[in-house]
Design an enzyme around this catalytic site. Structure first.
Site, PDB file in Angstrom:
ATOM      1  N   ARG A  23      17.481 -31.538 -23.630  1.00  0.00           N
ATOM      2  CA  ARG A  23      16.941 -31.856 -24.965  1.00  0.00           C
ATOM      3  C   ARG A  23      17.975 -32.531 -25.858  1.00  0.00           C
ATOM      4  NH1 ARG A  23      12.346 -28.621 -26.594  1.00  0.00           N
ATOM      5  NH2 ARG A  23      10.997 -28.689 -24.773  1.00  0.00           N
ATOM      6  N   ARG A  27      14.869 -34.026 -31.440  1.00  0.00           N
ATOM      7  CA  ARG A  27      14.794 -33.531 -32.820  1.00  0.00           C
ATOM      8  C   ARG A  27      16.094 -33.287 -33.548  1.00  0.00           C
ATOM      9  NH1 ARG A  27      10.735 -28.687 -31.767  1.00  0.00           N
ATOM     10  NH2 ARG A  27      12.342 -28.236 -30.228  1.00  0.00           N
ATOM     11  N   ARG A  36      10.642 -41.833 -34.776  1.00  0.00           N
ATOM     12  CA  ARG A  36       9.390 -41.177 -34.383  1.00  0.00           C
ATOM     13  C   ARG A  36       8.354 -41.107 -35.503  1.00  0.00           C
ATOM     14  NH1 ARG A  36       8.184 -36.519 -31.936  1.00  0.00           N
ATOM     15  NH2 ARG A  36       6.382 -36.788 -33.265  1.00  0.00           N
ATOM     16  N   ASP A  72       8.137 -36.008 -21.378  1.00  0.00           N
ATOM     17  CA  ASP A  72       7.824 -34.585 -21.481  1.00  0.00           C
ATOM     18  C   ASP A  72       7.189 -34.124 -20.178  1.00  0.00           C
ATOM     19  OD1 ASP A  72       7.777 -32.404 -23.774  1.00  0.00           O
ATOM     20  OD2 ASP A  72       6.035 -32.075 -22.493  1.00  0.00           O
ATOM     21  N   TYR A 148       1.134 -23.507 -19.110  1.00  0.00           N
ATOM     22  CA  TYR A 148       0.504 -24.171 -20.261  1.00  0.00           C
ATOM     23  C   TYR A 148      -0.971 -24.480 -19.997  1.00  0.00           C
ATOM     24  CZ  TYR A 148       5.083 -24.828 -22.401  1.00  0.00           C
ATOM     25  OH  TYR A 148       6.306 -24.608 -22.982  1.00  0.00           O
TER      26      TYR A 148
HETATM   27  O1  CP3 Z   1      16.344 -34.818 -24.138  1.00  0.00           O
HETATM   28  C1  CP3 Z   1      15.681 -34.423 -23.178  1.00  0.00           C
HETATM   29  O2  CP3 Z   1      15.919 -33.368 -22.572  1.00  0.00           O
HETATM   30  C2  CP3 Z   1      14.569 -35.324 -22.640  1.00  0.00           C
HETATM   31  C3  CP3 Z   1      13.287 -35.103 -23.152  1.00  0.00           C
HETATM   32  C4  CP3 Z   1      12.508 -33.831 -22.887  1.00  0.00           C
HETATM   33  C5  CP3 Z   1      11.547 -33.365 -23.797  1.00  0.00           C
HETATM   34  N1  CP3 Z   1      10.891 -32.315 -23.242  1.00  0.00           N
HETATM   35  C6  CP3 Z   1      11.284 -33.967 -25.108  1.00  0.00           C
HETATM   36  C7  CP3 Z   1      10.613 -33.149 -26.133  1.00  0.00           C
HETATM   37  C8  CP3 Z   1      12.484 -32.974 -21.777  1.00  0.00           C
HETATM   38  C9  CP3 Z   1      13.347 -32.979 -20.527  1.00  0.00           C
HETATM   39  C10 CP3 Z   1      11.442 -32.032 -22.007  1.00  0.00           C
HETATM   40  C11 CP3 Z   1      11.040 -31.007 -21.042  1.00  0.00           C
HETATM   41  C12 CP3 Z   1      10.100 -29.957 -21.467  1.00  0.00           C
HETATM   42  N2  CP3 Z   1       8.982 -30.089 -22.241  1.00  0.00           N
HETATM   43  C13 CP3 Z   1      10.187 -28.618 -21.028  1.00  0.00           C
HETATM   44  C14 CP3 Z   1      11.221 -28.089 -20.083  1.00  0.00           C
HETATM   45  C15 CP3 Z   1      12.521 -27.899 -20.768  1.00  0.00           C
HETATM   46  C16 CP3 Z   1      12.609 -26.734 -21.692  1.00  0.00           C
HETATM   47  O3  CP3 Z   1      12.959 -26.944 -22.851  1.00  0.00           O
HETATM   48  O4  CP3 Z   1      12.361 -25.594 -21.242  1.00  0.00           O
HETATM   49  C17 CP3 Z   1       9.115 -27.911 -21.612  1.00  0.00           C
HETATM   50  C18 CP3 Z   1       8.819 -26.444 -21.456  1.00  0.00           C
HETATM   51  C19 CP3 Z   1       8.345 -28.851 -22.363  1.00  0.00           C
HETATM   52  C20 CP3 Z   1       7.107 -28.612 -23.145  1.00  0.00           C
HETATM   53  C21 CP3 Z   1       7.383 -28.802 -24.589  1.00  0.00           C
HETATM   54  N3  CP3 Z   1       7.421 -30.051 -25.197  1.00  0.00           N
HETATM   55  C22 CP3 Z   1       7.757 -27.834 -25.560  1.00  0.00           C
HETATM   56  C23 CP3 Z   1       7.834 -26.340 -25.331  1.00  0.00           C
HETATM   57  C24 CP3 Z   1       8.021 -28.522 -26.752  1.00  0.00           C
HETATM   58  C25 CP3 Z   1       8.566 -27.981 -28.065  1.00  0.00           C
HETATM   59  C26 CP3 Z   1       7.542 -27.529 -29.026  1.00  0.00           C
HETATM   60  C27 CP3 Z   1       8.181 -27.225 -30.383  1.00  0.00           C
HETATM   61  O5  CP3 Z   1       7.911 -27.981 -31.314  1.00  0.00           O
HETATM   62  O6  CP3 Z   1       8.967 -26.266 -30.466  1.00  0.00           O
HETATM   63  C28 CP3 Z   1       7.797 -29.893 -26.503  1.00  0.00           C
HETATM   64  C29 CP3 Z   1       7.983 -30.991 -27.463  1.00  0.00           C
HETATM   65  C30 CP3 Z   1       9.157 -31.851 -27.209  1.00  0.00           C
HETATM   66  N4  CP3 Z   1       9.509 -32.362 -25.993  1.00  0.00           N
HETATM   67  C31 CP3 Z   1      10.036 -32.346 -28.185  1.00  0.00           C
HETATM   68  C32 CP3 Z   1      10.949 -33.172 -27.527  1.00  0.00           C
HETATM   69  C33 CP3 Z   1      12.051 -33.986 -28.137  1.00  0.00           C
HETATM   70  C34 CP3 Z   1       9.945 -32.048 -29.672  1.00  0.00           C
HETATM   71  C35 CP3 Z   1       8.993 -33.009 -30.262  1.00  0.00           C
HETATM   72  C36 CP3 Z   1       9.231 -33.189 -31.733  1.00  0.00           C
HETATM   73  O7  CP3 Z   1       8.695 -32.375 -32.503  1.00  0.00           O
HETATM   74  O8  CP3 Z   1       9.920 -34.151 -32.085  1.00  0.00           O
END
Ligand code: CP3
Length: 348
Positions: A23, A27, A36, A72, A148
Site C-alpha cells: 500500500r 492514500r 484521485r 486492487d 468479500y
Molecule cells: O500500493 C499498493 O500496495 C498497490 C495497490 C493496492 C491497493 N489494494 C490499492 C488500494 C493493493 C496491492 C491492494 C490490495 C488489497 N485490496 C488487499 C490486500 C492487501 C491488504 O491490505 O491486506 C485487500 C484486502 C484489498 C481490498 C481493499 N481495497 C480494502 C480492504 C480497501 C480499504 C478500504 C478502506 O477504505 O479502508 C481497499 C481500497 C484501496 N485499495 C485503497 C487503495 C489505495 C484505498 C482507496 C482510497 O480510499 O483511496
C-alpha cells in the site's frame, strides 16, 4: 544487472538491502489524493495513465526498490462483470453477495471481456521505471476474495464465508475455483505486460485453522498461480500456524506480518526469502523506536537466505510520508556490520 528485489527472490543477498511497502501507492500520499479527486477507486485503476502515475508516485518520492502496480484485488471481479465497488472508508462492497449454490452458478464466466487498460497501464510504468527497480504485479488469493464475495462487505471474522466452507463443500469448491480463475488471469495479464514478479495477497487467511487452510484453501491458492511465470511472493496476516503450508503453493518468498519474528519464520520456511515485517504502528512511534525496531527486524532477517524489507501489513492511511522516505534512506544506509550485529536492535 538484476534489480535488488529480483536478486533477493533468487535467494541471493544483494549489495544493498531491498525495501518496498505494501500500500505504498495511495492514500498516505497527498499527490495521490489530489489526482484521485472525483474518480472512484476502482475507476482510477482502469484509467491507464492514472494507474501508471499513482504506481510511480511512491517510487519517485521514497526511492523504494519496487513499484507495485496500482490496482486492487477486486479488479478481476469487475473485469469479469461482477458489480463491486470500493466504498470510501468501508472497503469492497458487492451489490449482490454470493451465498448460495444458485448465486455461485449465476456468476459470469471467469474470463475478462477486456483487460487492455491493465496492459496499457503496465506498459507506461515499464517505460518510465528504472531498470534498477522491480515492477510487482499482484492478485488476491481465493479465500480473501471469497471472504468479500460471501459477506458482501468487509467483516471481522469472515463467519459467513467460513460457514459456507463447512456447510456446502461443493458450492465452496465452485466459488473458490471461480475466484482462483479470475485472479490467475489477472496475474497472467500483468506478467505478460511486464511485471517482474507477483505477490499473492491472502490477507484474511489468518481467520482459518491450519487444517481448514490446508484442506479448503491451499489447493485453490495453488490453482491461482498455475502457469504464472516469474518469481512469486505469498503474503497473509496471522498465518504463523501455517506459514510452511503457504510455502507449498510454490513461491520464492513468504510475507510475514509483525507478529512472528523473522528468525522464527526462517525456521518455518527454510530456504525461502522472507519479506516484512516492520510493525506499521512503529511509523507513529518516533524515529528512535522505528530505527531500533527496523534494525531488529533486519538482524533477525539475516537468518533467511535473503530478506526484502517491508511492513507487516499495508501503509496506514494517516502515515506521514516523510517517515517512510526517511525509513527507506535509513535501510539503504545500513552497513554489513550493522546488518550482522547481534542484539543491537530493539525487540518488540
Ligand atoms: O500500493 C499498493 O500496495 C498497490 C495497490 C493496492 C491497493 N489494494 C490499492 C488500494 C493493493 C496491492 C491492494 C490490495 C488489497 N485490496 C488487499 C490486500 C492487501 C491488504 O491490505 O491486506 C485487500 C484486502 C484489498 C481490498 C481493499 N481495497 C480494502 C480492504 C480497501 C480499504 C478500504 C478502506 O477504505 O479502508 C481497499 C481500497 C484501496 N485499495 C485503497 C487503495 C489505495 C484505498 C482507496 C482510497 O480510499 O483511496
Amino acid at each position: 544487472m538484476k534489480s535488488t528485489i529480483l536478486q533477493a527472490l533468487d535467494q541471493v543477498r544483494p549489495e544493498r538491502l531491498p525495501v518496498w511497502f505494501m500500500r505504498q501507492a495511495g492514500r498516505s500520499l497527498p499527490e495521490y489524493r489530489k489526482l484521485r479527486r472525483g474518480t472512484t477507486m476502482l475507476d482510477s485503476c482502469l484509467i491507464p495513465e492514472m494507474a501508471a502515475e499513482i504506481t510511480l508516485q511512491p517510487v519517485r518520492r521514497h526511492d523504494v526498490d519496487a513499484a507495485i502496480f496500482f490496482s486492487d484485488i477486486m479488479i478481476p471481479l469487475r473485469l469479469a462483470g461482477v458489480d463491486v465497488e470500493i466504498q470510501p472508508g468501508v472497503g469492497p462492497v458487492l451489490e449482490n453477495p454470493i451465498r448460495t449454490r444458485a448465486e455461485v452458478e449465476k456468476l459470469p464466466a471467469p474470463t475478462f471481456e477486456d483487460a487492455s487498460m491493465i496492459t496499457a497501464a503496465l506498459k507506461i510504468i515499464r517505460d518510465e521505471l528504472s531498470a534498477h527497480k522491480a515492477l510487482l504485479g499482484f492478485a488476491g488469493a481465493p479465500f480473501t476474495l471469497a471472504a468479500y464475495m460471501v459477506e458482501g462487505r468487509p467483516s471481522k471474522d469472515h463467519l459467513r464465508a467460513r460457514a459456507l466452507m463447512y456447510a456446502d463443500p461443493k458450492t465452496w469448491d465452485q466459488l473458490m475455483t471461480w475466484a482462483a480463475k479470475v485472479s490467475n488471469l489477472f496475474l497472467k495479464v500483468q506478467v505478460d505486460a511486464g511485471a517482474d514478479a507477483v505477490q499473492l495477497f491472502d490477507s484474511w487467511a489468518g481467520s482459518l485453522s491450519r487444517n481448514s487452510y490446508v484442506s479448503h484453501v491451499l489447493p485453490y491458492s495453488k490453482m491461482t498461480l498455475e502457469g504464472v511465470a516469474g518469481p512469486r511472493i505469498h503474503f497473509g496476516t496471522n498465518t504463523a500456524p501455517f506459514l510452511d503450508a503457504m510455502a507449498e503453493v510454490g513461491v520464492n518468498a513468504i510475507g510475514v506480518d509483525h507478529r512472528t519474528p523473522l528468525d522464527e519464520a526462517a525456521k518455518l520456511v527454510p530456504g525461502l526469502t522472507l519479506q516484512g515485517n516492520i510493525d506499521p504502528a512503529m511509523l507513529f512511534a518516533g524515529e528512535d523506536a522505528l530505527h531500533g525496531h527496523a534494525l531488529d527486524v533486519i538482524q533477525r532477517g539475516q537468518r533467511a537466505p535473503a530478506h526484502i524489507v517491508n511492513l507487516g501489513h499495508g501503509v496506514p492511511k494517516d502515515a506521514d510520508p516523510g517517515v517512510l522516505t526517511e525509513l527507506v534512506a535509513f535501510i539503504h544506509s545500513l552497513t554489513p556490520e550493522q546488518l550482522n550485529a547481534e542484539h543491537e536492535g530493539v525487540s518488540i
